[in-house]
Every structure is written in structure tokens, then in C-alpha cells.
Motif scaffolding. Sequence first.
Motif, PDB file in Angstrom:
ATOM      1  N   GLY A   1     -13.220 -16.922  17.904  1.00  0.00           N
ATOM      2  CA  GLY A   1     -12.264 -16.085  18.781  1.00  0.00           C
ATOM      3  C   GLY A   1     -10.929 -16.055  17.866  1.00  0.00           C
ATOM      4  N   HIS A   2     -10.828 -16.832  16.905  1.00  0.00           N
ATOM      5  CA  HIS A   2      -9.593 -16.920  16.025  1.00  0.00           C
ATOM      6  C   HIS A   2      -9.487 -15.837  15.090  1.00  0.00           C
ATOM      7  CE1 HIS A   2      -8.123 -20.582  17.731  1.00  0.00           C
ATOM      8  NE2 HIS A   2      -9.311 -20.665  17.920  1.00  0.00           N
ATOM      9  N   TYR A   3     -10.408 -15.091  15.006  1.00  0.00           N
ATOM     10  CA  TYR A   3     -10.283 -13.547  14.000  1.00  0.00           C
ATOM     11  C   TYR A   3     -10.736 -12.511  14.554  1.00  0.00           C
ATOM     12  CZ  TYR A   3     -15.283 -14.407  12.592  1.00  0.00           C
ATOM     13  OH  TYR A   3     -16.587 -14.538  12.787  1.00  0.00           O
ATOM     14  N   SER A   4     -10.264 -11.411  14.035  1.00  0.00           N
ATOM     15  CA  SER A   4     -10.865 -10.082  14.304  1.00  0.00           C
ATOM     16  C   SER A   4     -10.974  -9.376  13.446  1.00  0.00           C
ATOM     17  CB  SER A   4      -9.908  -9.468  15.697  1.00  0.00           C
ATOM     18  OG  SER A   4      -8.615  -9.022  15.066  1.00  0.00           O
ATOM     19  N   VAL A   5     -11.967  -8.555  13.469  1.00  0.00           N
ATOM     20  CA  VAL A   5     -12.273  -7.545  12.330  1.00  0.00           C
ATOM     21  C   VAL A   5     -12.557  -6.170  12.899  1.00  0.00           C
ATOM     22  CG1 VAL A   5     -14.008  -6.940  10.440  1.00  0.00           C
ATOM     23  CG2 VAL A   5     -13.708  -9.393  11.344  1.00  0.00           C
ATOM     24  N   ARG A   6     -11.778  -5.058  12.317  1.00  0.00           N
ATOM     25  CA  ARG A   6     -11.886  -3.515  12.624  1.00  0.00           C
ATOM     26  C   ARG A   6     -12.373  -2.992  11.582  1.00  0.00           C
ATOM     27  NH1 ARG A   6      -6.772  -2.676  16.486  1.00  0.00           N
ATOM     28  NH2 ARG A   6      -6.708  -1.149  14.832  1.00  0.00           N
ATOM     29  N   GLU A   7     -13.095  -1.883  11.601  1.00  0.00           N
ATOM     30  CA  GLU A   7     -13.239  -0.949  10.541  1.00  0.00           C
ATOM     31  C   GLU A   7     -12.372   0.293  10.483  1.00  0.00           C
ATOM     32  OE1 GLU A   7     -17.409   0.631  10.618  1.00  0.00           O
ATOM     33  OE2 GLU A   7     -18.113  -1.330  10.018  1.00  0.00           O
ATOM     34  N   LYS A   8     -11.954   0.531   9.703  1.00  0.00           N
ATOM     35  CA  LYS A   8     -10.746   1.745   9.546  1.00  0.00           C
ATOM     36  C   LYS A   8     -11.294   2.797   8.424  1.00  0.00           C
ATOM     37  CE  LYS A   8      -7.319  -0.676  11.358  1.00  0.00           C
ATOM     38  NZ  LYS A   8      -6.732  -0.183  12.672  1.00  0.00           N
ATOM     39  N   ALA A   9     -10.833   3.988   8.757  1.00  0.00           N
ATOM     40  CA  ALA A   9     -11.121   5.171   8.011  1.00  0.00           C
ATOM     41  C   ALA A   9     -12.619   5.267   7.719  1.00  0.00           C
ATOM     42  CB  ALA A   9     -10.549   5.061   6.495  1.00  0.00           C
ATOM     43  N   GLY A  10     -13.353   5.362   8.825  1.00  0.00           N
ATOM     44  CA  GLY A  10     -15.066   5.786   8.856  1.00  0.00           C
ATOM     45  C   GLY A  10     -15.827   4.624   8.313  1.00  0.00           C
ATOM     46  N   GLY A  11     -15.227   3.656   8.144  1.00  0.00           N
ATOM     47  CA  GLY A  11     -16.019   2.159   7.712  1.00  0.00           C
ATOM     48  C   GLY A  11     -15.887   2.079   6.146  1.00  0.00           C
ATOM     49  N   LYS A  12     -14.640   2.783   5.654  1.00  0.00           N
ATOM     50  CA  LYS A  12     -14.208   2.559   4.196  1.00  0.00           C
ATOM     51  C   LYS A  12     -13.503   1.233   3.792  1.00  0.00           C
ATOM     52  CE  LYS A  12     -13.453   6.175   1.599  1.00  0.00           C
ATOM     53  NZ  LYS A  12     -12.743   7.215   1.354  1.00  0.00           N
ATOM     54  N   TYR A  13     -12.804   1.083   4.987  1.00  0.00           N
ATOM     55  CA  TYR A  13     -12.040  -0.305   5.029  1.00  0.00           C
ATOM     56  C   TYR A  13     -12.230  -1.302   6.209  1.00  0.00           C
ATOM     57  CZ  TYR A  13      -9.699   2.799   1.462  1.00  0.00           C
ATOM     58  OH  TYR A  13      -9.330   3.757   0.543  1.00  0.00           O
ATOM     59  N   ILE A  14     -11.753  -2.515   6.050  1.00  0.00           N
ATOM     60  CA  ILE A  14     -11.984  -3.434   7.128  1.00  0.00           C
ATOM     61  C   ILE A  14     -10.423  -3.940   7.097  1.00  0.00           C
ATOM     62  CG2 ILE A  14     -12.654  -5.602   7.598  1.00  0.00           C
ATOM     63  CD1 ILE A  14     -15.069  -5.207   6.411  1.00  0.00           C
ATOM     64  N   SER A  15     -10.046  -4.110   8.382  1.00  0.00           N
ATOM     65  CA  SER A  15      -8.778  -4.813   8.539  1.00  0.00           C
ATOM     66  C   SER A  15      -9.178  -5.968   9.588  1.00  0.00           C
ATOM     67  CB  SER A  15      -7.937  -3.899   9.775  1.00  0.00           C
ATOM     68  OG  SER A  15      -6.576  -4.660  10.207  1.00  0.00           O
ATOM     69  N   MET A  16      -8.577  -7.187   8.781  1.00  0.00           N
ATOM     70  CA  MET A  16      -8.799  -8.447   9.589  1.00  0.00           C
ATOM     71  C   MET A  16      -7.667  -9.098   9.901  1.00  0.00           C
ATOM     72  SD  MET A  16     -11.628 -10.230   6.916  1.00  0.00           S
ATOM     73  CE  MET A  16     -11.768 -11.689   8.152  1.00  0.00           C
ATOM     74  N   ARG A  17      -7.610  -9.776  11.165  1.00  0.00           N
ATOM     75  CA  ARG A  17      -6.343 -10.717  11.522  1.00  0.00           C
ATOM     76  C   ARG A  17      -7.272 -12.178  11.858  1.00  0.00           C
ATOM     77  NH1 ARG A  17      -1.691  -8.981  13.415  1.00  0.00           N
ATOM     78  NH2 ARG A  17      -1.652 -10.436  15.032  1.00  0.00           N
TER      79      ARG A  17
END
Length: 130
Positions: free
Chosen positions: A86-102
Motif C-alpha cells: 500500500g505504500h507504493y503505486s505503479v502506473r504505465e505511461k505512453a502505452g506501456g513504454k514508461y513506468i511512473s512510480m510513487r
Amino acid sequence: MVDEESIGGSRFDVAVRAMKGDFDPPKASEDTEKRSLLEALVQFPSFYTFSIVGKVETTSKAPGKVFTKDTLETVERICGTKLATGHYSVREKAGGKYISMRITTLVQSADLVKATYDELLKDPRVIMAY
């Protein structure tokens, strides 16, 4: 306006000296400005959120999983904490070419925040860490 004579010659001479680095500010041995600002704004120990954007490795069987795992391990190792799901999140960006993490974790000092960013930015897959 700067008097050309006071800094050593014609416009051309000044331009050449500037390109050589004669007018560059002295290099600091350590960037303490950001750390001091962070120490003034945040009372440590405190929860801190790291935001990281990285490239997805295309050679892996599980694209993005290796980058996510490596990034989480880096933050855990430097900050000395174990991250729960629960302390991190992962999202794909640009059709899966990049990953954004918090990633949110307990950090003991501003020095650990700086050390974490320094280590994350050594990874060639990391595009931004803020």
C-alpha cells in the motif's frame, strides 16, 4: 552593462573566455542548498514520497516488473525500511513504454532523501526522480 575592458578585452575575447569557463561559478563540493531547504520544510523522521519515471525494459519476460523491483529495493536499502504494498503505486505511461512510480516511506533525514535520489539517478532506466 558590463564594461569589456574591466573583464579583459573585446567582445570576442570575453566570449572566448566564457566558453573556456573563466566566468563559471566555483564548483561546490556538495549540494547543500536542497538538503537545507528540505530540512527547513520537513521535520525528520517523516514520511516522504519519491516519484520516479523510468523506461520499461523490453528484453524482460515481465516488462516493468524488474524496474519496479529494483527501484523498490533501492529505496528500501537506503532508507532502511520495508515497503508494504500500500505504500507504493505503479502506473504505465505512453502505452506501456514508461513506468511512473510513487513510493512513500519513513525517512530519518534529508541526507537519506538525497542519497536515495543520487542512487536512483545512477540507474540508466530512470528518466526522472523527484
